[in-house]
Design a protein around this motif. Structure first.
Motif, PDB file in Angstrom:
ATOM      1  N   TYR A  27       2.463 -26.433  56.422  1.00 46.25           N
ATOM      2  CA  TYR A  27       3.342 -25.964  57.496  1.00 46.25           C
ATOM      3  C   TYR A  27       2.724 -26.238  58.872  1.00 46.25           C
ATOM      4  O   TYR A  27       3.423 -26.618  59.819  1.00 46.25           O
ATOM      5  CB  TYR A  27       3.595 -24.463  57.317  1.00 46.25           C
ATOM      6  CG  TYR A  27       4.378 -23.825  58.441  1.00 46.25           C
ATOM      7  CD1 TYR A  27       5.765 -23.951  58.496  1.00 46.25           C
ATOM      8  CD2 TYR A  27       3.737 -23.096  59.445  1.00 46.25           C
ATOM      9  CE1 TYR A  27       6.484 -23.374  59.524  1.00 46.25           C
ATOM     10  CE2 TYR A  27       4.454 -22.510  60.476  1.00 46.25           C
ATOM     11  CZ  TYR A  27       5.820 -22.648  60.507  1.00 46.25           C
ATOM     12  OH  TYR A  27       6.538 -22.082  61.521  1.00 46.25           O
ATOM     13  N   THR A  59       8.131 -30.259  55.028  1.00 47.87           N
ATOM     14  CA  THR A  59       6.986 -29.520  54.511  1.00 47.87           C
ATOM     15  C   THR A  59       7.518 -28.377  53.663  1.00 47.87           C
ATOM     16  O   THR A  59       8.635 -27.928  53.862  1.00 47.87           O
ATOM     17  CB  THR A  59       6.117 -28.910  55.632  1.00 47.87           C
ATOM     18  OG1 THR A  59       6.919 -27.961  56.357  1.00 47.87           O
ATOM     19  CG2 THR A  59       5.595 -29.958  56.577  1.00 47.87           C
ATOM     20  N   GLY A  60       6.696 -27.924  52.723  1.00 52.13           N
ATOM     21  CA  GLY A  60       7.117 -26.811  51.887  1.00 52.13           C
ATOM     22  C   GLY A  60       7.134 -27.196  50.433  1.00 52.13           C
ATOM     23  O   GLY A  60       6.434 -28.133  50.030  1.00 52.13           O
ATOM     24  N   HIS A  61       7.943 -26.487  49.660  1.00 48.51           N
ATOM     25  CA  HIS A  61       7.924 -26.731  48.203  1.00 48.51           C
ATOM     26  C   HIS A  61       8.993 -27.731  47.771  1.00 48.51           C
ATOM     27  O   HIS A  61       9.111 -28.049  46.599  1.00 48.51           O
ATOM     28  CB  HIS A  61       8.032 -25.422  47.432  1.00 48.51           C
ATOM     29  CG  HIS A  61       9.224 -24.587  47.799  1.00 48.51           C
ATOM     30  ND1 HIS A  61      10.510 -25.057  47.743  1.00 48.51           N
ATOM     31  CD2 HIS A  61       9.319 -23.312  48.252  1.00 48.51           C
ATOM     32  CE1 HIS A  61      11.346 -24.099  48.114  1.00 48.51           C
ATOM     33  NE2 HIS A  61      10.653 -23.037  48.454  1.00 48.51           N
ATOM     34  N   CYS A 121       9.022 -18.556  52.610  1.00 51.56           N
ATOM     35  CA  CYS A 121       9.413 -19.864  52.097  1.00 51.56           C
ATOM     36  C   CYS A 121       8.328 -20.899  52.389  1.00 51.56           C
ATOM     37  O   CYS A 121       7.769 -21.492  51.493  1.00 51.56           O
ATOM     38  CB  CYS A 121      10.755 -20.305  52.671  1.00 51.56           C
ATOM     39  SG  CYS A 121      11.376 -21.795  51.916  1.00 51.56           S
ATOM     40  N   GLN A 122       7.972 -21.065  53.661  1.00 50.73           N
ATOM     41  CA  GLN A 122       6.956 -22.061  54.011  1.00 50.73           C
ATOM     42  C   GLN A 122       5.571 -21.430  54.068  1.00 50.73           C
ATOM     43  O   GLN A 122       4.658 -21.852  53.394  1.00 50.73           O
ATOM     44  CB  GLN A 122       7.286 -22.680  55.357  1.00 50.73           C
ATOM     45  CG  GLN A 122       8.570 -23.467  55.321  1.00 50.73           C
ATOM     46  CD  GLN A 122       8.351 -24.953  55.478  1.00 50.73           C
ATOM     47  OE1 GLN A 122       7.243 -25.439  55.571  1.00 50.73           O
ATOM     48  NE2 GLN A 122       9.431 -25.701  55.514  1.00 50.73           N
ATOM     49  N   SER A 123       5.415 -20.418  54.931  1.00 46.20           N
ATOM     50  CA  SER A 123       4.123 -19.740  54.973  1.00 46.20           C
ATOM     51  C   SER A 123       4.292 -18.286  54.549  1.00 46.20           C
ATOM     52  O   SER A 123       5.335 -17.688  54.756  1.00 46.20           O
ATOM     53  CB  SER A 123       3.511 -19.832  56.372  1.00 46.20           C
ATOM     54  OG  SER A 123       4.405 -19.350  57.344  1.00 46.20           O
ATOM     55  N   ALA A 178      -0.914 -19.758  56.763  1.00 46.34           N
ATOM     56  CA  ALA A 178      -0.827 -20.874  57.724  1.00 46.34           C
ATOM     57  C   ALA A 178      -1.415 -20.418  59.056  1.00 46.34           C
ATOM     58  O   ALA A 178      -1.157 -19.298  59.510  1.00 46.34           O
ATOM     59  CB  ALA A 178       0.616 -21.314  57.911  1.00 46.34           C
ATOM     60  N   LEU A 185      -1.071 -21.460  62.284  1.00 45.05           N
ATOM     61  CA  LEU A 185      -0.185 -21.272  63.443  1.00 45.05           C
ATOM     62  C   LEU A 185       0.569 -19.956  63.313  1.00 45.05           C
ATOM     63  O   LEU A 185       0.734 -19.214  64.289  1.00 45.05           O
ATOM     64  CB  LEU A 185       0.797 -22.443  63.568  1.00 45.05           C
ATOM     65  CG  LEU A 185       0.215 -23.761  64.083  1.00 45.05           C
ATOM     66  CD1 LEU A 185       1.214 -24.895  63.888  1.00 45.05           C
ATOM     67  CD2 LEU A 185      -0.168 -23.654  65.555  1.00 45.05           C
ATOM     68  N   THR A 186       1.032 -19.689  62.103  1.00 45.60           N
ATOM     69  CA  THR A 186       1.719 -18.421  61.854  1.00 45.60           C
ATOM     70  C   THR A 186       0.770 -17.260  62.138  1.00 45.60           C
ATOM     71  O   THR A 186       1.139 -16.277  62.783  1.00 45.60           O
ATOM     72  CB  THR A 186       2.210 -18.376  60.389  1.00 45.60           C
ATOM     73  OG1 THR A 186       2.959 -19.557  60.125  1.00 45.60           O
ATOM     74  CG2 THR A 186       3.087 -17.168  60.134  1.00 45.60           C
TER      75      THR A 186
END
Lengths: 404, 139
Positions: free
Chosen positions: A343, A358-360, B51-53, B74, B76-77
Motif C-alpha cells: 500500500y 495494490t492489495g489482494h 482491505c489494503q492496510s 502500512a 503511511l497509514t
C-alpha cells in the motif's frame, strides 16, 4: 510489428497528467483504456441510432437491433463459437459466472462436487460457494505450487464421478499464470463434468477458440478488451444453454406469458432478460475489430517483450520478490519489497503519476498461500512502452528509498 | 491543549512543507516513531480491516479523558494515525465527539481519509468516536 507511437496515439487518455506527471497506466488487469474508435462509436450510437432492440417495427429500432446482432456475430467469429446464439451478452464476467452457477442449482444434489482452483478471483469462488450452500454440494480446490502453477497431478486425483463442474481461469489475475485449460477440459470431460473457463484476464492477450478448447462455458468482460464497462460475454455450448434454466426473468426472454404459464424465448434471448446495454454490446464489437486490426500475434509478442524487460529491470532492485513465476505467464508482475507494505509503495508511486493495483487483487486465497497482505501488481498492455517501464522502475526505487 | 488548538498546530507545522514529497517524508518519520500499541491489544477484536492496510486501535480511560494507542502494518497509514492520535488522544469524550477532521484536508492529506481509500483510517475515526460515545454513556 507493432508501431507503438501510432498505437499510443489511438488512446486519448494516455496524454493525461496525473498529480502533475504524465500518466503511466499499468493497471490494465483491472480495466483497459479505450481507443478513440470505441469512444466515437459510443457517441455515434447515441447520436444516430439509439432505440430499443428486438421489439420495434420502426427504422431506428431495426438499425439498433441489426447493429447489436452484427456485434454478436463478430464475437462469435472472434471466439469461434459454432452458432451466434451461443453468445450471450452479459454485464461482465461476474454476471456470466453467476448465471451458470445459478443454473446449476437445478442440476446439483447433495454430495456432488464443484471444483475451483487456488488461483481464482473471488468472482469465480463466491458464486460457487453460494451454489454449494444451496444444494449441499461440496467445493473442491485444485491446489497450486510456489511458482503459482496449478498442480495437475492433484487435479487428476480430485476428479471423480462426483465432479459436476470444474471452473478455472484461463489466466490468473493476481499472478498472470496461463493455465493448462485444454488439459483440464479434456480430463474433466472424461468424468462427465462440465467446464467453465473464466477468460476475463485472457481475452486481452489472446483469442480463445472455444470449439478447439471444447469448453462448455467461456466468460469474459468487455471492459478489459478496450470495450465499455458493463459489457461482457457468456459463451455456452448450445446443449448446455438449452438445458439450464434462465437466470433472470423479464421482458425479451419470453415466448408467451400468461398468469398460468410462461414459455421462454429461444436462445440467446432466454438469457437476455430486459433491455440490455445496447450501446455497450454494439461497441464491444468495435473494440474487438480494433484489437484484431492490431493483431493478437503482435500484441503477444510485444507484451512478452515488455514483461521480460520489466521483470529484469525490477529484479535489479534489492529485496524485490516477484510472486507468480510460472513458466507460462502473461504481462503481469506481482511483487513486494522486503519489509515494505504494498500500500505504501502504491501510494507513493501514484504521486509520481503511476497507476498500479495494490492489495489482494480479489484473490485472498493466493495471498494467504504466500502469507502476505497483498502485492503491487503492474499489468501491461500493448499500448504501454519501455520508457514507461523505466519511469515506473525509477519510481519504485524512489518509494523504496523513502520508505526504508 | 484543546483538539482545535492541536489541529491548528499541526496545520501550522505542515505549512512549512513545499511539496508532497516533504509531507510524505514527514508522515513516514511519524510512522516510524509512533509508540506501538501494546502487543496484547493487537487482537482480532481491535483490528479494523481496511482491505489494503490493517489498523489496530485501543482506547483506555484515564480520569476524565480517553487515551488512544494504535498501529498499522502500512507506514503511511501509521504516520497519519500518529497525527490523528495526537489530535484526539488524551481528550474528554465530549470534546472528541464534537471535533471533526477537516484539518486533514488542510494539510493536503484529504485523499487518505476518503471512504474509498480502503486503508482503515475512516473506520478508525469512527472507532475513536464510538469509544467516546460509549465512554459518555457510561459516565
Amino acid at each position: 510489428m507493432l508501431d507503438i507511437n501510432k498505437i499510443r496515439a489511438d488512446f486519448p487518455i494516455l496524454t493525461q497528467k496525473v498529480n502533475g506527471k504524465p500518466l503511466v497506466y499499468f493497471d490494465n488487469g483491472a480495466t483497459s483504456q479505450k481507443p478513440k474508435v470505441v469512444i466515437d462509436a459510443i457517441v455515434k450510437y447515441y447520436e444516430e441510432i439509439n432505440a430499443n432492440i428486438h421489439r420495434g417495427v420502426h427504422t431506428l429500432s431495426q438499425l439498433a437491433t441489426d447493429a447489436y446482432e452484427v456485434s454478436r456475430g463478430k464475437i462469435q467469429n472472434h471466439i469461434n463459437a459454432k452458432f451466434p446464439y451461443e453468445v450471450i451478452f452479459t454485464a461482465g464476467t461476474t454476471h456470466g459466472i453467476n448465471a451458470i452457477a445459478n443454473g446449476f442449482a437445478s442440476i446439483l444434489k447433495a454430495g456432488d462436487e464443484v471444483m475451483v482452483s487456488a488461483l481464482e478471483h473471488h468472482s469465480n469462488i463466491v458464486p460457487w460457494q453460494m451454489l454449494c450452500e444451496k444444494t449441499g454440494a461440496k467445493l473442491v480446490v485444485i491446489p497450486m505450487n510456489e511458482e503459482g502453477e496449478l498442480i495437475l497431478s492433484e487435479f487428476d486425483k480430485l476428479l471423480s464421478d462426483k465432479t459436476k463442474i470444474v471452473t478455472v481461469n484461463h489466466i490468473s489475475n493476481a499472478l498472470g499464470t496461463l493455465n493448462p485449460i485444454k488439459y483440464i477440459i479434456d480430463k474433466a470431460h472424461q468424468f462427465g463434468a462440465a467446464v467453465l473457463i473464466d477468460g476475463a484476464q485472457a481475452v486481452p492477450h489472446l483469442k480463445p477458440n472455444v470449439q478447439e478448447l471444447d469448453c462448455d462455458f467461456y466468460v469474459f468482460s468487455g471492459h478489459k478488451i478496450c470495450g465499455p464497462t458493463g459489457t461482457g460475454v457468456l459463451y455456452g455450448k448450445e446443449e448446455w444453454l438449452r438445458k439450464l434454466p434462465p437466470y433472470q426473468g423479464g421482458g425479451e426472454m419470453i415466448a408467451t406469458v400468461s398468469f398460468e404459464k410462461t414459455t421462454y424465448a429461444d436462445l440467446p434471448h432466454k438469457f437476455e432478460a430486459g433491455t440490455p446495454n445496447i450501446a455497450g454490446g454494439i461497441v464491444l464489437g468495435t473494440a474487438i475489430d480494433y484489437l484484431n486490426e492490431v493483431g493478437f500475434e503482435n500484441i503477444q509478442a510485444y507484451e512478452h517483450e515488455l514483461l521480460e524487460y520489466a521483470t529484469s529491470k525490477l529484479l535489479e532492485i534489492e529485496g524485490l520478490r516477484i510472486f507468480g513465476t510460472a513458466k507460462e505467464k502473461t504481462s503481469v508482475i506481482s511483487f513486494n519489497i522486503d519489509g515494505i507494505h504494498p500500500y505504501d509503495i502504491g501510494t507513493i508511486i501514484d504521486k509520481l503519476g503511476i497507476a498500479v493495483r495494490t492489495g489482494h487483487h480479489c484473490a485472498q486465497p493466493i495471498m494467504d498461500f504466500y502469507k502476505i497482505p497483498g502485492t503491487i501488481r503492474a499489468s501491461f498492455a500493448f499500448y504501454n512502452s519501455k520508457e514507461e517501464i523505466d519511469i515506473f522502475v525509477e519510481a519504485v526505487k524512489k518509494a523504496k528509498t523513502m520508505l526504508s | 491543549m484543546t483538539i482545535k488548538e492541536i489541529q491548528e498546530e499541526i496545520v501550522d507545522e505542515f505549512s512549512m512543507f513545499d511539496d508532497w514529497m516533504q509531507r510524505y517524508e514527514y508522515i513516514i518519520d511519524l510512522g516510524k516513531s509512533l509508540p506501538l500499541i501494546d502487543e496484547k491489544y493487537k487482537t482480532e477484536d481491535n483490528i479494523i480491516k481496511g482491505c489494503q492496510s490493517k489498523v489496530w486501535v485501543h482506547g483506555e480511560q484515564n480520569d476524565d479523558k480517553i487515551v488512544f494507542t494504535a498501529d498499522s502494518d502500512a507506514i503511511l497509514t501509521k504516520g497519519i494515525i500518529a497525527i490523528l492520535i495526537r489530535a484526539f488522544s488524551n481528550q474528554k469524550a465530549s470534546d472528541i465527539l464534537e471535533a471533526n477532521t477537516d484539518f486533514i484536508d488542510e494539510i493536503g492529506l484529504k485523499e487518505h481519509l476518503s471512504p474509498t481509500r480502503a486503508n482503515g483510517l475512516v473506520s478508525m475515526i469512527k472507532e475513536i468516536k464510538m469509544y467516546a460515545l460509549a465512554f459518555n454513556a457510561k459516565n
